[in-house]
Design an enzyme around this catalytic site. Structure first.
Site, mmCIF file in Angstrom:
data_model
loop_
_atom_site.group_PDB
_atom_site.id
_atom_site.type_symbol
_atom_site.label_atom_id
_atom_site.label_comp_id
_atom_site.label_asym_id
_atom_site.label_seq_id
_atom_site.Cartn_x
_atom_site.Cartn_y
_atom_site.Cartn_z
ATOM 1 N N ARG A 61 7.451 12.847 2.225
ATOM 2 C CA ARG A 61 7.393 13.945 3.205
ATOM 3 C C ARG A 61 8.377 13.683 4.354
ATOM 4 O O ARG A 61 8.985 14.606 4.879
ATOM 5 C CB ARG A 61 5.955 14.116 3.757
ATOM 6 C CG ARG A 61 4.890 14.475 2.725
ATOM 7 C CD ARG A 61 4.891 15.906 2.273
ATOM 8 N NE ARG A 61 4.700 16.860 3.340
ATOM 9 C CZ ARG A 61 4.471 18.155 3.124
ATOM 10 N NH1 ARG A 61 4.366 18.628 1.872
ATOM 11 N NH2 ARG A 61 4.337 18.992 4.116
ATOM 12 N N ASN A 91 13.106 26.572 0.521
ATOM 13 C CA ASN A 91 13.297 25.325 1.261
ATOM 14 C C ASN A 91 13.596 24.121 0.370
ATOM 15 O O ASN A 91 13.226 22.996 0.699
ATOM 16 C CB ASN A 91 12.109 25.085 2.208
ATOM 17 C CG ASN A 91 10.793 24.962 1.488
ATOM 18 O OD1 ASN A 91 10.726 25.109 0.274
ATOM 19 N ND2 ASN A 91 9.736 24.662 2.228
ATOM 20 N N TYR A 149 0.212 27.075 -6.972
ATOM 21 C CA TYR A 149 0.074 27.360 -5.539
ATOM 22 C C TYR A 149 -1.272 28.020 -5.211
ATOM 23 O O TYR A 149 -1.387 28.719 -4.203
ATOM 24 C CB TYR A 149 1.230 28.236 -5.068
ATOM 25 C CG TYR A 149 2.513 27.454 -4.820
ATOM 26 C CD1 TYR A 149 2.588 26.499 -3.800
ATOM 27 C CD2 TYR A 149 3.639 27.646 -5.601
ATOM 28 C CE1 TYR A 149 3.751 25.778 -3.561
ATOM 29 C CE2 TYR A 149 4.820 26.928 -5.372
ATOM 30 C CZ TYR A 149 4.860 25.995 -4.354
ATOM 31 O OH TYR A 149 6.011 25.277 -4.111
ATOM 32 N N LYS A 195 13.518 23.241 -6.060
ATOM 33 C CA LYS A 195 13.154 24.654 -6.188
ATOM 34 C C LYS A 195 14.345 25.513 -6.648
ATOM 35 O O LYS A 195 15.493 25.069 -6.598
ATOM 36 C CB LYS A 195 12.600 25.148 -4.841
ATOM 37 C CG LYS A 195 11.295 24.439 -4.432
ATOM 38 C CD LYS A 195 10.702 25.071 -3.177
ATOM 39 C CE LYS A 195 9.404 24.390 -2.775
ATOM 40 N NZ LYS A 195 8.772 25.052 -1.607
ATOM 41 N N GLU A 228 -0.725 17.488 -9.382
ATOM 42 C CA GLU A 228 0.554 18.167 -9.631
ATOM 43 C C GLU A 228 1.353 17.459 -10.719
ATOM 44 O O GLU A 228 1.981 18.107 -11.563
ATOM 45 C CB GLU A 228 1.334 18.267 -8.313
ATOM 46 C CG GLU A 228 0.660 19.212 -7.329
ATOM 47 C CD GLU A 228 1.182 19.135 -5.906
ATOM 48 O OE1 GLU A 228 0.655 19.868 -5.050
ATOM 49 O OE2 GLU A 228 2.122 18.350 -5.629
ATOM 50 N N HIS A 277 9.786 20.722 -3.039
ATOM 51 C CA HIS A 277 8.355 20.562 -2.798
ATOM 52 C C HIS A 277 8.062 19.066 -2.735
ATOM 53 O O HIS A 277 8.699 18.281 -3.441
ATOM 54 C CB HIS A 277 7.568 21.178 -3.967
ATOM 55 C CG HIS A 277 6.113 20.813 -3.977
ATOM 56 N ND1 HIS A 277 5.190 21.473 -3.204
ATOM 57 C CD2 HIS A 277 5.430 19.846 -4.651
ATOM 58 C CE1 HIS A 277 3.993 20.922 -3.413
ATOM 59 N NE2 HIS A 277 4.107 19.941 -4.284
#
Ligand code: GDP
Length: 139
Positions: free
Chosen positions: A87, A114, A51, A11, A128, A117
């Site tokens: 994750r 953060n 999003y 990000k 995605e 993604h």
């Protein structure tokens, strides 16, 4: 049966902090293969589409502003059970709750900024990845 592919974004906060190299190194050290990779900046319309599931959330306008505030790195990653394993590698959404050694613990600024993604399902990983990459851009 779980898929072998996930999708990630480094990000704008992590790009600005010059963490691209360190994050890609952590991803490869954890055994993920890079299947597709590029450096792009999203338009507002693209970020709103990406999003879209969050459009009713109070933080949606801020999230779109943040995600279009600078360039990002997008990538498709391969690994057994890729979505779940990635994750685990990135840690909790809020870096304050992320486990030691996770990418968000090491590089994230706060719950919005953060660092990365990671897709939350095999279905979203495919959607995605297809959002950013054509067939001839993946290996
Ligand atoms: P993820 O799957 O861990 O990325 O988390 P979500 O899908 O719930 O949220 C998507 C993104 O929205 C997160 O990665 C954050 O950048 C942002 N976000 C999530 N929750 C919040 C919040 O409570 N406040 C703000 N400002 N941003 C948030």
């Amino acid at each position: 049966m779980t898929g072998n592919q996930t999708f990630t974004i480094i990000k704008p906060d992590a790009v600005k902090s010059e963490y691209i190299g360190a994050i890609l190194a952590d991803i490869q050290k954890a055994g993920f293969a890079i299947s597709a990779l590029k450096y792009v900046r999203m338009t507002v319309a693209q970020a709103e589409a990406f999003y879209g599931v969050h459009k009713e959330r109070p933080f949606f306008p801020d999230l779109v502003t943040f995600m279009t505030s600078g360039p990002i790195v997008v990538a498709i990653l391969k690994h057994d059970n890729a979505v779940e394993e990635y994750r685990k590698l990135i840690g909790a959404t809020n870096p304050a709750n992320a486990a030691e050694g996770t990418i968000r613990k090491k590089y994230a600024h706060n719950v919005q900024e953060n660092a990365v993604h990671g897709s939350d399902s095999d279905e979203n990983a495919a959607i995605e990845g297809n959002f950013f990459f054509s067939q001839c851009e993946r290996f």
